[in-house]
Scaffold this active site. Structure first.
Site, PDB file in Angstrom:
ATOM      1  CG  ASP A   1      -2.454  26.698  29.674  1.00 52.03           C
ATOM      2  OD1 ASP A   1      -2.548  25.985  30.687  1.00 52.03           O
ATOM      3  OD2 ASP A   1      -3.399  26.867  28.875  1.00 52.03           O
TER       4      ASP A   1
ATOM      5  CD  GLU B   1      21.253   9.765  25.658  1.00 48.59           C
ATOM      6  OE1 GLU B   1      21.469  10.897  25.194  1.00 48.59           O
ATOM      7  OE2 GLU B   1      20.400   8.995  25.200  1.00 48.59           O
TER       8      GLU B   1
ATOM      9  CB  CYS C   1      17.104   6.711  23.954  1.00 51.36           C
ATOM     10  SG  CYS C   1      17.202   8.427  24.525  1.00 51.36           S
TER      11      CYS C   1
ATOM     12  CG  HIS D   1      12.769   6.378  22.878  1.00 46.05           C
ATOM     13  ND1 HIS D   1      13.296   6.543  24.140  1.00 46.05           N
ATOM     14  CD2 HIS D   1      13.069   7.520  22.193  1.00 46.05           C
ATOM     15  CE1 HIS D   1      13.892   7.721  24.209  1.00 46.05           C
ATOM     16  NE2 HIS D   1      13.765   8.329  23.056  1.00 46.05           N
TER      17      HIS D   1
ATOM     18  CG  ASN E   1      13.891  11.108  27.770  1.00 38.43           C
ATOM     19  OD1 ASN E   1      13.971   9.885  27.818  1.00 38.43           O
ATOM     20  ND2 ASN E   1      14.363  11.806  26.738  1.00 38.43           N
TER      21      ASN E   1
END
Length: 445
Positions: free
Chosen positions: A31, A83, A120, A244, A328
């Site tokens: 969905d 990273e 992060c 974040h 992200n």
């Protein structure tokens, strides 16, 4: 005392777009609302075959320098937080400096360069390093460029695949800033955790459920620690809280728990008591399990109150606008959230001058940091100069077959030749390999 903070900011998004409800969900047989409502994401940004963390970081920095009229001699420090690094010795900042030296007459031989790694949170740590460098008087009148750049890619079929993203944020840190002044007070929450890591591998190993728990626990600790040096935080004193944002759904949890904490023992708690009761106190319960169950019930009730929902809509939701469209960006995600909030204020005619942002950064492994920022007088000019909407609209909308190809192109374990989907213009691009296996770059007019 001279103020220090972010003078200017720029972003560079990956040039490709993956539509999550329209392209990703049908291929997964799921969905579309699992992504749009559950994760809170509409799309992800991806790097084209000629893009990587260096090109995105250098392009963001170049745009920033051009707009602010900066020359290499104005920059005494270049720090890159990532990273997604591809070298265990040579920092990404040296590659970025090499790119910029292709388009400026001067060089950055005088500039200190480094690379920060703590998942992060490294972008905020680099911001802290630049702030401390200037406050210590070691900058000799120069500013620092801080770049957060990442390709947040997951293995195909991984649960985190829908949250992928790629892009860079470049910030110029200087005295008497135009955007935000950084507070000297900080709060930390840090522990040895294994919620998300990359042990000598490209794609992360993630314990998703635990990662959410660790994120929330470290944020709570950081807020508690911040209050020991900055005093109690009250919701009415904060314009926005950029968190974040690995995906907006996680920020919904952080915002709710944060609101519960900062309204405890305030008039707001008393006003809500008539509707949902007062917050449970541990000393009123026989067992810890009973206390936590009561706390969960109170939190669920708090989430449904008009007062909380209005606060969330005004203070948290505006920070998520860009993240919903790009996914992200790892080290850059909290800095996208700041831009989103200030962009929202500008578009709605709100004057933020003198108001406070409470910034919540996090990195798996794990550490959170809370600090405050005061919005400067010229903030609106800086935000108005951004072209975030144009960048997002210009991305190439990939088909599923396109996505499979470009994912393979950025998989370090695969050697594939993928044609570019877009035509680079006035930007740095990857240009092959050097004699020692180093990556080469050039500027395309």
């Amino acid at each position: 005392m001279t103020t220090v903070g972010i003078d200017a900011v720029e972003i560079w998004t990956g040039n490709l777009k993956l539509d999550l409800p329209g392209t990703f969900a049908p291929q997964k047989g799921e969905d579309p609302e699992k992504y749009t409502k559950g994760l809170g994401l509409n799309a992800s940004s991806f790097p084209d075959s000629y893009e990587d963390i260096v090109t995105m970081g250098a392009n963001a920095a170049h745009r920033l320098m051009e707009r602010k009229g900066l020359e290499p001699d104005d920059v005494g420090r270049i720090d890159v937080a990532t990273e997604s690094a591809f070298d265990n010795s040579k920092p990404v900042s040296t590659y970025v400096a090499g790119c910029l030296e292709q388009v400026y007459e001067g060089d950055f031989h005088h500039a200190n360069k480094g690379e920060r790694k703590f998942a992060c949170i490294a972008g905020t740590q680099s911001l802290d390093d630049a702030y401390n460098w200037i406050r210590a008087g070691r900058n000799r009148g120069r500013g620092a460029i801080v770049i957060a750049t990442d390709t947040a890619l997951y293995a195909r079929g991984d649960a985190g695949e829908a949250t992928q993203g790629a892009g860079a944020v470049a910030m110029y840190i200087a005295e008497d800033p135009d955007l935000v002044e950084l507070s000297p007070e900080q709060g930390y929450g840090s522990a040895d955790e294994t919620d998300f890591l990359k042990p000598n591998q490209q794609f992360p190993s993630v314990d998703g459920k635990r990662s959410v728990q660790v994120y929330l626990a470290r944020m709570r600790e950081a807020l508690q620690d911040f209050e020991t040096v900055a005093g109690d935080v009250h919701p009415d004193d904060i314009a926005f809280i950029p968190f974040h944002t690995p995906f907006p759904g996680m920020v919904r949890k952080a915002g709710l728990l944060g609101y519960r904490y900062i309204t405890r023992d305030t008039a707001i708690e008393e006003e809500l008591a008539a509707e949902i009761g007062r917050q449970p106190r541990e000393e009123a319960f026989d067992t810890e399990d009973d206390y936590h169950e009561a706390l969960r019930e109170y939190t669920d009730a708090l989430k449904e109150t008009d007062r909380y929902q209005q606060w969330y809509a005004e203070t948290i939701d505006p920070t998520l606008t860009i993240s919903r469209e790009v996914g992200n960006w790892y080290t850059g995600s909290v800095h996208i959230a700041r831009i989103s909030a200030m962009k929202h204020a500008l578009e709605n005619g709100r004057d933020l001058t003198g108001e406070t942002l409470l910034v919540g950064s996090y990195g798996s492994g794990a550490q959170a940091e809370i600090h405050a920022e005061t919005v400067c007088e010229c903030w609106d000019e800086e935000i108005e100069a951004l072209n975030a909407d144009e960048q997002l609209a210009a991305r190439y909308d990939m088909s599923w077959e396109d996505y499979e190809e470009v994912h393979d192109a950025h998989n370090h374990e695969m050697d594939v030749d993928v044609e570019e989907f877009t035509t680079p213009e006035e930007e740095f691009v990857f240009d092959g390999w050097g004699r020692m296996g180093e990556r080469k770059y050039r500027y395309v007019e």
